[in-house]
Scaffold this active site. Structure first.
Site, PDB file in Angstrom:
ATOM      1  N   THR A 126       0.808  -1.217   0.000  1.00  0.00           N
ATOM      2  CA  THR A 126       0.000   0.000   0.000  1.00  0.00           C
ATOM      3  C   THR A 126       0.845   1.273   0.000  1.00  0.00           C
ATOM      4  O   THR A 126       0.327   2.354   0.269  1.00  0.00           O
ATOM      5  CB  THR A 126      -0.987   0.017   1.191  1.00  0.00           C
ATOM      6  OG1 THR A 126      -0.251  -0.010   2.423  1.00  0.00           O
ATOM      7  CG2 THR A 126      -1.932  -1.173   1.132  1.00  0.00           C
ATOM      8  N   ASN A 161      -3.584  11.519  -8.852  1.00  0.00           N
ATOM      9  CA  ASN A 161      -3.867  12.245  -7.610  1.00  0.00           C
ATOM     10  C   ASN A 161      -2.635  12.972  -7.070  1.00  0.00           C
ATOM     11  O   ASN A 161      -2.671  13.522  -5.974  1.00  0.00           O
ATOM     12  CB  ASN A 161      -4.453  11.313  -6.543  1.00  0.00           C
ATOM     13  CG  ASN A 161      -3.484  10.232  -6.093  1.00  0.00           C
ATOM     14  OD1 ASN A 161      -2.410  10.051  -6.671  1.00  0.00           O
ATOM     15  ND2 ASN A 161      -3.875   9.488  -5.065  1.00  0.00           N
ATOM     16  N   HIS A 241      -8.399   4.197  -0.080  1.00  0.00           N
ATOM     17  CA  HIS A 241      -7.505   3.622  -1.091  1.00  0.00           C
ATOM     18  C   HIS A 241      -6.861   2.331  -0.594  1.00  0.00           C
ATOM     19  O   HIS A 241      -7.050   1.258  -1.175  1.00  0.00           O
ATOM     20  CB  HIS A 241      -6.391   4.622  -1.437  1.00  0.00           C
ATOM     21  CG  HIS A 241      -6.853   5.909  -2.020  1.00  0.00           C
ATOM     22  ND1 HIS A 241      -7.492   5.990  -3.237  1.00  0.00           N
ATOM     23  CD2 HIS A 241      -6.744   7.186  -1.565  1.00  0.00           C
ATOM     24  CE1 HIS A 241      -7.758   7.247  -3.501  1.00  0.00           C
ATOM     25  NE2 HIS A 241      -7.317   7.997  -2.506  1.00  0.00           N
TER      26      HIS A 241
END
Length: 316
Positions: A126, A161, A241
């Site tokens: 992640t 982003n 996310h």
């Protein structure tokens, strides 16, 4: 049997929620958590990870191993404007954190655990992919013995982003991402912004949780993040996310995937870090990633709320 996983994190607001989800689901056997430079420094990510485990009273049971302090060849690019100076929105500021035994090096830990548990370890990534890239460079045969890699990263049909084209994790270390994508893993899933942007934690969801230290933490850590998201997108929510990548490890049914060839741009003036998905097979290259193309938001958010509620009841 619970699925054996290693979480590789750059613990900011959503990584922390992913850790809590992984614990609260009770479906994953977390054999360790490796940290990496990303949202914050590797040192801060390690501190934040240890704080979350202490919040869950698991600090002595899940090893945390610090990894790379910088991308493979680039300078760090922190996201303090999104996650706060400390990475978790100022929450747990007064916690007297015990960092514990972080001896060793994250990539080495990944190699060690995968080779000891051949075919059993799922890697949930992640943060930027630096640790995994370093592990592959040191031990190329690693790719043959990982059960599965799940990566929160990239965007293939939308905007970025951090730049107009790039998702943050890919942008920070695109060379690492390219190496990982080309390494030859038999099962690599990209959980990108195309689906994570639809995993929205609202105030209504948080209100469903019983009062607990976990709920208090979530309210505090997501407050500024949610406000910034509202200012940019006119939606008052925290985007999950990283928890969605954990959710995919728990239950693949929360997303739909398709098998494509994916690469990462590393030599562009405007598009470094862009994930390029060959939807029409124009490059005539073999597929190397299962790309998330759709999400069952209701199923994922139900899974998330139930796991967070259980963590609040049992672990805090």
């Amino acid at each position: 049997m619970r699925k054996k996983v290693i979480l590789d994190v750059d613990t900011g607001v959503d990584d922390a929620l992913g850790i809590i989800l992984a614990v609260g689901s009770e479906q994953l056997d977390i054999v360790g958590i490796t940290t990496v430079n990303g949202n914050v420094s590797c040192e801060q990510a390690t501190i934040n990870t240890c704080k979350i485990l202490q919040l869950l009273h698991l600090g002595e049971f899940i090893p945390v191993i610090a990894g790379s302090t910088q991308p493979l060849i680039r300078k760090p690019h922190f996201e303090h404007r999104v996650h706060g100076n400390d990475g978790i929105g100022g929450a747990l500021a007064d916690m007297d954190v015990h960092v514990g035994d972080t001896a060793g090096f994250g990539p080495d830990y990944i190699i060690d655990q995968v080779m000891k548990n051949k075919g059993e370890i799922t890697l949930i990534m992640t943060g930027p992919l630096t640790n995994l890239a370093l592990a592959i460079m040191k031990c190329p045969e690693l790719v043959q013995h990982v059960k599965e890699v799940i990566v929160m990263g990239g965007v293939v049909q939308g905007y970025g982003n951090v730049t107009p084209t790039a998702e943050y994790n890919m942008y920070v270390d695109p060379e690492a991402a390219k190496l990982v994508l080309h390494a030859g893993f038999t099962s690599l899933t990209l959980v990108g912004l195309d689906v994570t942007r639809r995993a929205l934690l609202t105030q209504e969801h948080i209100a469903q949780l019983n009062e607990s230290p976990i709920k208090d933490y979530i309210v505090q850590s997501t407050a500024a993040y949610t406000q910034r998201y509202y200012e940019r997108n006119a939606v008052f929510a925290c985007v999950l996310h990283d928890p969605l990548a954990v959710g995919v490890a728990i239950s693949k049914g929360v997303v739909s995937t398709a098998h494509y060839y994916v690469d990462v741009e590393t030599k562009s003036e405007l598009c470094d870090g862009q994930t390029v998905c060959d939807f029409q097979n124009r490059l005539q290259a073999s597929p190397n990633a299962y790309v998330c193309t759709d999400i069952n938001e209701e199923a994922f958010l139900q899974l998330f709320i139930q796991a967070i509620a259980l963590a609040g009841e049992k672990y805090a």
